[in-house]
Enzyme design. Sequence first.
Site, PDB file in Angstrom:
ATOM      1  N   PHE A 113       0.858  -1.178   0.000  1.00  0.00           N
ATOM      2  CA  PHE A 113       0.000   0.000   0.000  1.00  0.00           C
ATOM      3  C   PHE A 113       0.898   1.232   0.000  1.00  0.00           C
ATOM      4  CE2 PHE A 113      -4.674   0.286   1.414  1.00  0.00           C
ATOM      5  CZ  PHE A 113      -5.069  -0.632   0.469  1.00  0.00           C
ATOM      6  N   GLN A 226      -8.325  14.164   3.482  1.00  0.00           N
ATOM      7  CA  GLN A 226      -7.651  13.317   2.491  1.00  0.00           C
ATOM      8  C   GLN A 226      -8.512  13.105   1.246  1.00  0.00           C
ATOM      9  OE1 GLN A 226      -6.791   8.820   3.098  1.00  0.00           O
ATOM     10  NE2 GLN A 226      -4.815   9.843   3.096  1.00  0.00           N
ATOM     11  N   HIS A 228      -8.702  10.729  -2.033  1.00  0.00           N
ATOM     12  CA  HIS A 228      -8.170   9.475  -2.577  1.00  0.00           C
ATOM     13  C   HIS A 228      -7.929   9.676  -4.063  1.00  0.00           C
ATOM     14  CE1 HIS A 228      -7.658   5.292  -3.602  1.00  0.00           C
ATOM     15  NE2 HIS A 228      -7.681   4.977  -2.319  1.00  0.00           N
ATOM     16  N   LEU A 238     -15.109   4.350  -4.714  1.00  0.00           N
ATOM     17  CA  LEU A 238     -13.675   4.142  -4.518  1.00  0.00           C
ATOM     18  C   LEU A 238     -13.129   3.004  -5.381  1.00  0.00           C
ATOM     19  CD1 LEU A 238     -11.149   4.785  -2.712  1.00  0.00           C
ATOM     20  CD2 LEU A 238     -11.838   2.796  -1.395  1.00  0.00           C
ATOM     21  N   GLU A 241      -6.798   1.431  -3.321  1.00  0.00           N
ATOM     22  CA  GLU A 241      -5.355   1.540  -3.515  1.00  0.00           C
ATOM     23  C   GLU A 241      -4.763   0.153  -3.792  1.00  0.00           C
ATOM     24  OE1 GLU A 241      -3.721   4.407  -0.902  1.00  0.00           O
ATOM     25  OE2 GLU A 241      -1.926   3.207  -0.553  1.00  0.00           O
ATOM     26  N   ARG A 272      -1.076   9.108  -0.583  1.00  0.00           N
ATOM     27  CA  ARG A 272      -2.277   9.552  -1.300  1.00  0.00           C
ATOM     28  C   ARG A 272      -2.268  11.029  -1.673  1.00  0.00           C
ATOM     29  NH1 ARG A 272      -6.719   5.907   1.916  1.00  0.00           N
ATOM     30  NH2 ARG A 272      -5.977   4.002   0.940  1.00  0.00           N
ATOM     31  N   HIS A 340     -11.971  11.464   0.723  1.00  0.00           N
ATOM     32  CA  HIS A 340     -12.001  10.068   1.168  1.00  0.00           C
ATOM     33  C   HIS A 340     -11.977   9.911   2.684  1.00  0.00           C
ATOM     34  CE1 HIS A 340     -11.460   5.797   0.954  1.00  0.00           C
ATOM     35  NE2 HIS A 340     -10.254   5.827   1.471  1.00  0.00           N
ATOM     36  N   ARG A 375      -3.155  10.386   6.231  1.00  0.00           N
ATOM     37  CA  ARG A 375      -3.303   9.004   6.699  1.00  0.00           C
ATOM     38  C   ARG A 375      -2.772   8.027   5.657  1.00  0.00           C
ATOM     39  NH1 ARG A 375      -7.509   4.754   5.791  1.00  0.00           N
ATOM     40  NH2 ARG A 375      -8.209   6.066   4.083  1.00  0.00           N
TER      41      ARG A 375
HETATM   42  C1  LIG Z   1     -15.087   3.489   0.394  1.00  0.00           C
HETATM   43  C2  LIG Z   1     -14.130   3.430   1.541  1.00  0.00           C
HETATM   44  C3  LIG Z   1     -13.101   2.485   1.554  1.00  0.00           C
HETATM   45  C4  LIG Z   1     -12.196   2.444   2.603  1.00  0.00           C
HETATM   46  N1  LIG Z   1     -11.203   1.506   2.586  1.00  0.00           N
HETATM   47  C5  LIG Z   1     -10.349   1.418   3.628  1.00  0.00           C
HETATM   48  C6  LIG Z   1      -9.347   0.402   3.677  1.00  0.00           C
HETATM   49  O1  LIG Z   1      -9.234  -0.438   2.787  1.00  0.00           O
HETATM   50  N2  LIG Z   1      -8.508   0.386   4.730  1.00  0.00           N
HETATM   51  C7  LIG Z   1      -8.593   1.272   5.758  1.00  0.00           C
HETATM   52  O2  LIG Z   1      -7.819   1.199   6.701  1.00  0.00           O
HETATM   53  N3  LIG Z   1      -9.558   2.236   5.737  1.00  0.00           N
HETATM   54  C8  LIG Z   1     -10.431   2.318   4.715  1.00  0.00           C
HETATM   55  N4  LIG Z   1     -11.396   3.294   4.712  1.00  0.00           N
HETATM   56  C9  LIG Z   1     -11.575   4.127   5.908  1.00  0.00           C
HETATM   57  C10 LIG Z   1     -12.254   3.306   6.999  1.00  0.00           C
HETATM   58  O3  LIG Z   1     -13.103   2.365   6.417  1.00  0.00           O
HETATM   59  C11 LIG Z   1     -13.066   4.177   7.945  1.00  0.00           C
HETATM   60  O4  LIG Z   1     -12.279   5.218   8.450  1.00  0.00           O
HETATM   61  C12 LIG Z   1     -13.585   3.360   9.127  1.00  0.00           C
HETATM   62  O5  LIG Z   1     -14.189   2.162   8.702  1.00  0.00           O
HETATM   63  C13 LIG Z   1     -14.564   4.169   9.943  1.00  0.00           C
HETATM   64  O6  LIG Z   1     -15.091   3.331  10.929  1.00  0.00           O
HETATM   65  P1  LIG Z   1     -15.945   3.949  12.110  1.00  0.00           P
HETATM   66  O7  LIG Z   1     -16.331   2.798  12.966  1.00  0.00           O
HETATM   67  O8  LIG Z   1     -15.224   5.073  12.710  1.00  0.00           O
HETATM   68  O9  LIG Z   1     -17.231   4.561  11.377  1.00  0.00           O
HETATM   69  P2  LIG Z   1     -18.365   3.902  10.463  1.00  0.00           P
HETATM   70  O10 LIG Z   1     -18.047   2.534  10.048  1.00  0.00           O
HETATM   71  O11 LIG Z   1     -18.701   4.889   9.427  1.00  0.00           O
HETATM   72  O12 LIG Z   1     -19.575   3.785  11.463  1.00  0.00           O
HETATM   73  C14 LIG Z   1     -20.245   4.931  11.934  1.00  0.00           C
HETATM   74  C15 LIG Z   1     -21.440   4.489  12.735  1.00  0.00           C
HETATM   75  O13 LIG Z   1     -21.995   5.626  13.355  1.00  0.00           O
HETATM   76  C16 LIG Z   1     -23.381   5.607  13.232  1.00  0.00           C
HETATM   77  N5  LIG Z   1     -23.845   7.002  13.278  1.00  0.00           N
HETATM   78  C17 LIG Z   1     -23.420   8.056  12.553  1.00  0.00           C
HETATM   79  N6  LIG Z   1     -24.094   9.158  12.900  1.00  0.00           N
HETATM   80  C18 LIG Z   1     -24.964   8.796  13.872  1.00  0.00           C
HETATM   81  C19 LIG Z   1     -25.946   9.477  14.636  1.00  0.00           C
HETATM   82  N7  LIG Z   1     -26.215  10.766  14.490  1.00  0.00           N
HETATM   83  N8  LIG Z   1     -26.653   8.767  15.535  1.00  0.00           N
HETATM   84  C20 LIG Z   1     -26.438   7.435  15.704  1.00  0.00           C
HETATM   85  N9  LIG Z   1     -25.519   6.748  15.011  1.00  0.00           N
HETATM   86  C21 LIG Z   1     -24.795   7.419  14.117  1.00  0.00           C
HETATM   87  C22 LIG Z   1     -23.660   4.894  11.933  1.00  0.00           C
HETATM   88  O14 LIG Z   1     -24.926   4.298  11.975  1.00  0.00           O
HETATM   89  C23 LIG Z   1     -22.546   3.847  11.921  1.00  0.00           C
HETATM   90  O15 LIG Z   1     -22.970   2.689  12.583  1.00  0.00           O
HETATM   91  C24 LIG Z   1     -12.317   3.358   3.667  1.00  0.00           C
HETATM   92  C25 LIG Z   1     -13.335   4.291   3.665  1.00  0.00           C
HETATM   93  C26 LIG Z   1     -14.216   4.344   2.611  1.00  0.00           C
HETATM   94  C27 LIG Z   1     -15.273   5.412   2.617  1.00  0.00           C
END
Ligand SMILES: Cc1cc2nc3c(=O)[nH]c(=O)nc-3n(C[C@H](O)[C@H](O)[C@H](O)COP(=O)(O)OP(=O)(O)OC[C@H]3O[C@@H](n4cnc5c(N)ncnc54)[C@H](O)[C@@H]3O)c2cc1C
Length: 560
Positions: A113, A226, A228, A238, A241, A272, A340, A375
């Site tokens: 990566f 960031q 992407h 997306l 990468e 990135r 991203h 990141r």
């Molecule tokens: C398309 C894509 C691909 C990616 N690929 C990678 C990768 O390959 N490797 C890597 O390391 N990172 C990757 N990332 C980044 C990484 O996936 C995210 O940073 C990470 O998964 C975020 O996890 P989280 O648990 O913080 O939030 P999320 O998984 O977004 O979860 C947020 C939660 O909060 C809840 N929520 C939000 N607002 C409210 C509210 N007002 N009230 C109640 N609940 C709420 C939602 O329901 C959800 O359950 C990627 C991101 C994207 C967008």
Amino acid sequence: MQRHEVVVVGAGLAGQRAALAAVQAGRDVAIVSKLHPLRSHSGAAQGGINAAVGAEDSVDTHIFDTVKGSDYLGDQDAIEFFCREAGPIVVEMEHFGTIFSRSDDGSLARRPFGGAHFPRTIYAADRTGLALLQALWERLGSENLTLYDEWDLTRLVVRDGRVHGLVAFDRTNGEFQEISAKAVVLATGPAGRVYGRTTNAHSCTGDGIAAAYESGAALKDMEFVQFHPTALLESSILITEGARGEGGLLKNASGERFMVRYAPHVQELASRDVVSRAIVTEIKEGRGFSGPYGGYVHLELMHLGKERIESRLTEICDFARRFAGIDPVTEPIPVYPAQHYMMGGIGTNVRAETNVRGLYAAGEAACVSIHGANRLGGNSLLETLVFGREAGIAAAAYASTAPTPEMHESDLDEATAPLRAWSSRADGEDPSTLRTELQRTMEEYVGIFRDEAGLMEGLRRVRELRRRFEKVRVVDRSQVYNLNLTDALETGHLLELAEVIVVGAFARTESRGAHSRTDYPKRDDARWMRHTIARKGPSGPVLDYAPVGFTKYEPTERVY
Ligand SMILES: Cc1cc2nc3c(=O)[nH]c(=O)nc-3n(C[C@H](O)[C@H](O)[C@H](O)COP(=O)(O)OP(=O)(O)OC[C@H]3O[C@@H](n4cnc5c(N)ncnc54)[C@H](O)[C@@H]3O)c2cc1C
């Protein structure tokens, strides 16, 4: 009123891992989530999760790569802790049942990566996030906790610098609910929808970051956004990468592999920010392709062969075929950079504590900071697990001795008053129009390249949109799944966070990581080796600065 000791808001990887840790510590735990847990944006993560588990790799190299990738703004003590926890926590996920891809000898397969010295990114084809999310959700199923599914956090109840609970909106019946809690963990994920061209799901509206900011929590480094390098033309889906990790090449309209000029050593696998700026420069200087969706370049996979493309990049093939009518086995994929990831978020320390007692944050909503100004791919899935767990442990420990929370009758009224006003107006602004205008503004003035005049204009427009938002109107009066109301709620959050992003970007007169000022093209360590801290003031964000944590890595120029 519902009562729990620990309430975790968000059920993505960070929220679920926090909840698991808090339940295991013996606390009464609830999760509030606006989406079903398995629909969280974590499930969209494709490329993989970093951990230095191979014989040729080392935790020290992971630490160094992360520090350098952050353009020396990441806190080195936090990064050291983070990288040491990587191996054990990924193996734990494997034991929970995550079906990772394997090498021929049966060991965990790893792919290269950007910004990493060794292939360090462990993956499950190009569905890593979903594989992790499903395994963790199944593991959580055997624990005793309460899930408030399709409930939106609308406001935190904070008095005397301490959290007492929250108010949430139940999408299924339109009712507002109070939940008292000794400790609250915010794991509400990204805020990417501040921008129009983003790889983030429509639900990524930074609600938790905005709620924390509203209630007095300090936000950190919000100007670092960031982009992407490779999002699919038009839809901005997306293209991982991992596609470049597998050997994909970027080419301009003359068929030139232009990354050779920008990052001679690692080309497509530079970090990135470097690759995104290179693509935008190629397009600006007339060497890109142009079309109705703006400029773009080509990502070529054809030379990898059908078998490898279809087995290692299954989803990418599917996305390109379905959403762009392109077959990556025989044609190049048209790509451009899109928002991203937010490096900034709710400021925390390594124990996930914020400046509000009893309030914790983890995952993309938080800023520890381990990503600093940029990141590295694969580090944020890891962050959700490492700091999700820390948040759960710390919240549980605090809740075991914290005083009983005091919720007042007025809390519900105060939280719902603005929303009642939105629904009772006879005339006013449409939230989706404001959201679209905001997204265009941020893209045009607060994008990959920034300068003083553009940022000033961006700020003027964001403030104008915030004024218009005071007259926002919700026309739909239904109680069941009122998406007009949730749209208004989310748009308010986006506007608030956009202002913090622009103010921070305007103040930071240097270029570092993803923050690239054409009027200040150099990194300025003497003045700017510090974190931006933003607190809500009466007339907008009030900025302050905090030192960066150093251990042994001396800042040097970042070249790839
Ligand atoms: C398309 C894509 C691909 C990616 N690929 C990678 C990768 O390959 N490797 C890597 O390391 N990172 C990757 N990332 C980044 C990484 O996936 C995210 O940073 C990470 O998964 C975020 O996890 P989280 O648990 O913080 O939030 P999320 O998984 O977004 O979860 C947020 C939660 O909060 C809840 N929520 C939000 N607002 C409210 C509210 N007002 N009230 C109640 N609940 C709420 C939602 O329901 C959800 O359950 C990627 C991101 C994207 C967008």
